[in-house]
Design an enzyme around this catalytic site. Structure first.
Site, mmCIF file in Angstrom:
data_model
loop_
_atom_site.group_PDB
_atom_site.id
_atom_site.type_symbol
_atom_site.label_atom_id
_atom_site.label_comp_id
_atom_site.label_asym_id
_atom_site.label_seq_id
_atom_site.Cartn_x
_atom_site.Cartn_y
_atom_site.Cartn_z
ATOM 1 N N ARG A 58 58.307 56.230 51.399
ATOM 2 C CA ARG A 58 57.617 57.506 51.606
ATOM 3 C C ARG A 58 58.343 58.299 52.694
ATOM 4 N NH1 ARG A 58 53.869 53.773 50.156
ATOM 5 N NH2 ARG A 58 51.995 54.400 49.018
ATOM 6 N N HIS A 61 54.732 58.352 56.559
ATOM 7 C CA HIS A 61 53.749 57.282 56.277
ATOM 8 C C HIS A 61 54.385 56.128 55.501
ATOM 9 C CE1 HIS A 61 50.105 59.600 57.495
ATOM 10 N NE2 HIS A 61 50.844 60.626 57.158
ATOM 11 N N ARG A 98 44.699 52.808 51.995
ATOM 12 C CA ARG A 98 45.986 52.472 52.653
ATOM 13 C C ARG A 98 46.026 53.122 54.033
ATOM 14 N NH1 ARG A 98 51.233 54.614 53.114
ATOM 15 N NH2 ARG A 98 52.842 53.012 53.323
ATOM 16 N N ASN A 134 43.645 61.171 58.183
ATOM 17 C CA ASN A 134 44.285 60.525 59.336
ATOM 18 C C ASN A 134 43.222 60.020 60.299
ATOM 19 O OD1 ASN A 134 46.985 60.886 58.616
ATOM 20 N ND2 ASN A 134 47.150 62.848 59.687
ATOM 21 N N PHE A 147 55.808 72.073 57.406
ATOM 22 C CA PHE A 147 55.816 70.603 57.372
ATOM 23 C C PHE A 147 57.234 70.020 57.379
ATOM 24 C CE2 PHE A 147 54.973 66.383 55.347
ATOM 25 C CZ PHE A 147 54.116 65.891 56.307
ATOM 26 N N HIS A 325 47.027 61.770 46.429
ATOM 27 C CA HIS A 325 47.286 63.190 46.196
ATOM 28 C C HIS A 325 46.025 63.972 46.566
ATOM 29 C CE1 HIS A 325 48.642 66.853 44.624
ATOM 30 N NE2 HIS A 325 48.555 66.651 43.329
ATOM 31 N N ARG A 344 49.717 70.966 50.752
ATOM 32 C CA ARG A 344 49.635 69.535 50.441
ATOM 33 C C ARG A 344 49.362 69.344 48.956
ATOM 34 N NH1 ARG A 344 45.561 66.332 54.151
ATOM 35 N NH2 ARG A 344 46.801 64.550 53.457
ATOM 36 N N TYR A 348 52.150 66.342 47.268
ATOM 37 C CA TYR A 348 51.910 64.915 46.972
ATOM 38 C C TYR A 348 52.316 64.538 45.556
ATOM 39 C CZ TYR A 348 49.722 64.460 51.491
ATOM 40 O OH TYR A 348 49.514 64.446 52.845
ATOM 41 N N ARG A 355 59.577 59.352 44.286
ATOM 42 C CA ARG A 355 59.344 58.027 44.859
ATOM 43 C C ARG A 355 59.096 56.982 43.776
ATOM 44 N NH1 ARG A 355 55.358 54.968 47.283
ATOM 45 N NH2 ARG A 355 53.617 56.213 46.516
HETATM 46 FE FE1 HDD Z 1 50.656 64.044 54.248
HETATM 47 C C1 HDD Z 1 51.706 61.116 52.907
HETATM 48 C C2 HDD Z 1 47.901 62.455 55.584
HETATM 49 C C3 HDD Z 1 49.802 66.917 55.932
HETATM 50 C C4 HDD Z 1 53.053 65.688 52.605
HETATM 51 N N1 HDD Z 1 49.952 62.154 54.257
HETATM 52 C C5 HDD Z 1 50.521 61.079 53.629
HETATM 53 C C6 HDD Z 1 49.714 59.919 53.826
HETATM 54 C C7 HDD Z 1 48.647 60.291 54.583
HETATM 55 C C8 HDD Z 1 48.790 61.706 54.846
HETATM 56 C C9 HDD Z 1 47.518 59.405 55.051
HETATM 57 C C10 HDD Z 1 50.032 58.531 53.307
HETATM 58 C C11 HDD Z 1 49.372 58.276 51.985
HETATM 59 C C12 HDD Z 1 49.659 56.868 51.524
HETATM 60 O O1 HDD Z 1 49.165 55.942 52.181
HETATM 61 O O2 HDD Z 1 50.373 56.722 50.544
HETATM 62 N N2 HDD Z 1 49.203 64.556 55.567
HETATM 63 C C13 HDD Z 1 48.107 63.792 55.902
HETATM 64 C C14 HDD Z 1 47.171 64.599 56.647
HETATM 65 C C15 HDD Z 1 47.705 65.838 56.761
HETATM 66 C C16 HDD Z 1 48.974 65.821 56.065
HETATM 67 C C17 HDD Z 1 45.835 64.111 57.161
HETATM 68 C C18 HDD Z 1 47.158 67.060 57.425
HETATM 69 C C19 HDD Z 1 45.925 67.326 57.511
HETATM 70 N N3 HDD Z 1 51.319 65.932 54.294
HETATM 71 C C20 HDD Z 1 50.817 66.990 55.026
HETATM 72 C C21 HDD Z 1 51.512 68.207 54.665
HETATM 73 C C22 HDD Z 1 52.432 67.872 53.696
HETATM 74 C C23 HDD Z 1 52.296 66.447 53.492
HETATM 75 C C24 HDD Z 1 51.226 69.576 55.239
HETATM 76 C C25 HDD Z 1 53.409 68.698 52.952
HETATM 77 C C26 HDD Z 1 53.447 69.973 52.843
HETATM 78 N N4 HDD Z 1 52.169 63.483 53.049
HETATM 79 C C27 HDD Z 1 53.004 64.343 52.447
HETATM 80 C C28 HDD Z 1 53.947 63.680 51.464
HETATM 81 C C29 HDD Z 1 53.497 62.193 51.541
HETATM 82 C C30 HDD Z 1 52.397 62.230 52.584
HETATM 83 C C31 HDD Z 1 55.385 63.964 51.665
HETATM 84 C C32 HDD Z 1 54.561 61.141 51.804
HETATM 85 C C33 HDD Z 1 54.318 60.042 50.808
HETATM 86 C C34 HDD Z 1 53.272 60.543 49.955
HETATM 87 O O3 HDD Z 1 52.906 61.796 50.336
HETATM 88 O O4 HDD Z 1 52.773 59.959 49.017
HETATM 89 O O5 HDD Z 1 53.765 64.198 50.193
#
Ligand code: HDD
Length: 685
Positions: A58, A61, A98, A134, A147, A325, A344, A348, A355
């Site tokens: 990822r 995370h 997770r 979170n 981001f 997602h 977001r 996702y 991935r």
């Molecule tokens: Fe995110 C993963 C939580 C903002 C893009 N995010 C990810 C995971 C968590 C969060 C818990 C891990 C999920 C797992 O266990 O597979 N993210 C947050 C929270 C945010 C946040 C609480 C703000 C309130 N995230 C955020 C933004 C973006 C992303 C603004 C993109 C524009 N986040 C991602 C991602 C990930 C991710 C790149 C990486 C792996 C995945 O999604 O599955 O899409």
């Protein structure tokens, strides 16, 4: 999901094609000492499959741990939402959760200073719902377009891929100091929330304002909160750093072991509900993810509980391949225009495509909905489904299936909330998003003294690792908008002059933000180390163990060597662990039983001395029986604490001959329930 689990116990080894294999230890060679033959399809298949085992981690995370369980409402929420899984008291919905850190790669340590992810997949009867939250209720940025910048800044620096699992470096603080909207989140990140004692002892937050929607289309704003039954507890920074080396899997192991032991982690789901007509009733914008709704303004209503009761069987298949997602919503739950959430909702799905290698990842066992799936999506890498018949709509040749659920909707059909939208296309940030400091100040004002001290130390540590003087100065200047004392204390640690105080910093506080007010109940799963050696009297140890385990704690006897110890009195004592394999950072308290012989051995053992010294320094309860006090003295605990009457106030518990082991165990249990003793003679922790 059970039908996808492999059960190889009774079968012979085969190739991918199901052909039985006679020998997997020796490749096919031309002669005993000859070259390996290309013809050996088993050898080629085995190595090729191995070569392809890794997938991209990822992008954030990457390091996480997961578990299955269920969610169960206490009451019906149908007054506010038509979500089926929230409609009836006691209706159980299976979940997969997770937990994760954000910055570090898959192999990084658990106890780093970082945000923790708390992502829940509800396998509801009406489709999968993902609450991707979170352990902190706000975020670093307001608009998702920032981001990639934020993540580039916090991740390891590009030239040398350092530091691993840490935000204490130039690019992170450069970005944040230039992006004052991050200040509120920085306060959380520098607080003890960023070093949880356990995933089971941290809160979770949906962060954004979401929308509940009823069957007749009425909306209510909602914020989601998870509250741990065991209370909110953290490590102290020195402890966290030592634990990162002693057991990089500290949080992951804790989750796994508690579930294996049948002590199922539990959280209460709470909601803050805001009627649509109150959208503008606050002095911040509900759509701004850098803001909380203070609980004193809108109380958190408890609505249900989450229990995790089953570990995965295969980390990769389940924890690594799970795909969350934010746009996975079910009827009754919808989005708001929060610009972070909107981004977001794109990111996702997109990230899973790279991935997990293509568009069919929702067919992986851990991602499959329990609800039936019918659509005209076809083909793609890794397609698992044999779709007969037509693949378009409308059709008559396939009997018109799968059919629309109907424009009128009806139970179980997702209909987007009919929000009126009107505006010009502009790249601007709403003026209502401009206040970046009031809630950072609210957080600081709400902290107890020891929490503030830890925040100051964390800022000093992190900025102390920053090499750019400009970044250090800019950041301390920003802190002056939060609190003059905070800014001055951080500046002092960095050898900088105190920044000029800022006028009009708010003085409001929200007691619900302090961990001191979130302690939970009891000592369930708290770990107590008993330091023993040959000569330790087994009787009191057994009595203390019985008493503490009766209250849910875990007691382990640690000795310089494994095996059975020759006790002083009657009976033998088994060591559960050899001292050199463990460390005080892996326990919540330490007890040293009496006996001159054993205490002499332990006092001469640096590992035992350090064990006690560290436990004291990290604020943990320290107990001794009789002669055991000599090890406390060897560990340089101040005499006033070991012998003085105020010892119990500092979590140092001494049983002399008159006090029974049971009494000591009770006092130790009470001290454990307080978690840490932040003010101890001789040191600050
Ligand atoms: Fe995110 C993963 C939580 C903002 C893009 N995010 C990810 C995971 C968590 C969060 C818990 C891990 C999920 C797992 O266990 O597979 N993210 C947050 C929270 C945010 C946040 C609480 C703000 C309130 N995230 C955020 C933004 C973006 C992303 C603004 C993109 C524009 N986040 C991602 C991602 C990930 C991710 C790149 C990486 C792996 C995945 O999604 O599955 O899409």
């Amino acid at each position: 999901m059970a039908r996808f689990r492999a059960a190889p116990e009774h079968d012979a080894l085969t190739t991918d094609q199901g052909v039985r294999v006679d020998d997997t230890d020796n490749a096919l060679h031309a002669g005993e000492r000859g070259p390996t033959l290309l013809e050996d399809f088993h050898n080629r298949e085995k190595i090729t499959h191995f070569d392809h085992e890794r997938i991209p981690e990822r992008v954030v995370h990457a390091r996480g741990a997961g578990a299955y369980g269920y969610f169960e409402p206490y009451l019906s929420l149908s007054e506010f939402t038509c979500a089926d899984f929230l409609a009836e008291e006691g209706r159980r919905t299976p979940v997969f959760v997770r937990f994760s850190t954000v910055q570090g790669p898959r192999g990084s340590a658990d106890t780093v200073r970082d945000v923790r992810g708390f992502a829940t997949k509800f396998y509801t009867r009406e489709g999968n719902y993902d609450l991707v939250g979170n352990n902190m209720p706000v975020f670093f940025i307001q608009d998702a377009i920032k981001f990639p910048d934020f993540v580039h800044a916090v991740k390891m620096e590009p030239q040398n891929e350092m530091p691993t699992g840490a935000s204490a470096h130039d690019t992170f603080w450069d970005f944040c100091s230039l992006q004052p909207e991050s200040t509120h989140m920085l306060m959380w990140l520098m607080s003890d929330r960023a070093i949880p004692r356990s995933f089971r002892m941290m809160q979770g937050f949906g962060v954004h304002t979401f929308r509940f929607v009823t069957a007749d289309g009425r909306g209510t704003f909602v914020k989601f909160h998870w509250k741990p039954r065991l209370g909110v507890h953290s490590l102290v920074w020195d402890e966290a750093q030592i634990a990162a080396g002693r057991d990089p899997d500290f949080n992951r192991r804790d989750l796994w072991e508690s579930i294996e032991a049948g002590s199922y982690p539990e959280w209460e789901l709470g909601v803050q509900l805001v009627p649509e007509e109150d959208e503008f009733a606050f002095d911040f914008d509900l759509l701004d993810a850098t803001k909380i709704i203070p609980e004193e303004q809108v109380p958190v209503r408890p609505v249900g509980r989450l229990v995790l009761n089953r570990n995965p069987q295969n980390f990769f298949a389940e924890t690594e391949q799970v795909a969350f997602h934010t746009a996975n919503v079910v009827p009754g739950i919808d989005f708001t225009n929060d610009p972070l959430l909107q981004g977001r909702n794109f990111s996702y799905l997109d990230t899973q495509l790279i991935r997990l290698g293509g568009p069919n990842f929702s067919q992986l066992p851990v991602n499959r909905p329990l609800a039936d799936v019918h659509h005209n999506h076809r083909d793609g890498f890794g397609q698992q489904v044999i779709h007969p018949g037509t693949n378009y709509f409308p059709n008559s040749l396939g009997g018109g299936c799968p059919a629309h659920a109907g424009s009128g909707g009806g139970p179980g059909v997702f209909r987007h909330y009919a929000q009126r939208v009107d505006g010009e296309k502009i790249r601007v940030r709403s003026a209502s998003f401009q206040d970046h400091y009031s809630q950072a100040a609210l957080f600081w004002n709400s902290m107890s003294d020891w929490e503030r001290r830890h925040i100051v130390e964390a800022f000093r540590f992190e900025l102390g690792k920053v090499t750019s003087a400009t970044v250090r100065e800019r950041m301390t200047g920003n802190l002056a908008h939060v609190n003059a004392e905070l800014a001055a204390a951080v500046a002092e640690g960095l050898g900088l002059p105190a920044p000029a105080p800022v006028e009009g910093v708010p003085s409001a506080a929200s007691p619900a933000l302090s961990q001191g007010n979130l302690t939970g109940e009891g000592i369930d799963t708290r770990k107590v180390a008993v330091l023993a050696a040959d000569g330790t009297d087994a009787g009191p140890v057994a009595a203390v163990r019985d008493r503490l385990t009766g209250r849910g704690a875990i007691v382990e006897v640690l000795a310089p060597r494994d095996g059975t110890l020759h006790g002083a009195g009657e009976g033998l004592l088994d060591a559960d662990r050899a001292l050199p394999t463990m460390a005080s950072v892996l326990y919540d308290a330490v007890l040293v039983p009496g006996s001159a012989e054993a205490v002499a051995t332990l006092s001469a053992d640096p590992a035992a001395v350090r064990f006690v010294e560290e436990a004291y320094r990290h604020g943990k309860p320290v107990a001794a029986i009789g002669e055991g006090t000599r090890l406390l003295t060897a560990a340089r605990l101040p005499e006033e604490v070991v012998l003085g009457p105020s010892a119990p106030d500092h979590g140092v518990l001494i049983a002399d001959g008159s006090a029974s082991a049971e009494e000591l165990a009770d006092a130790l249990a009470d001290a454990l329930a307080r978690h840490r003793f932040p003010y101890r003679p001789g040191l600050l922790n």
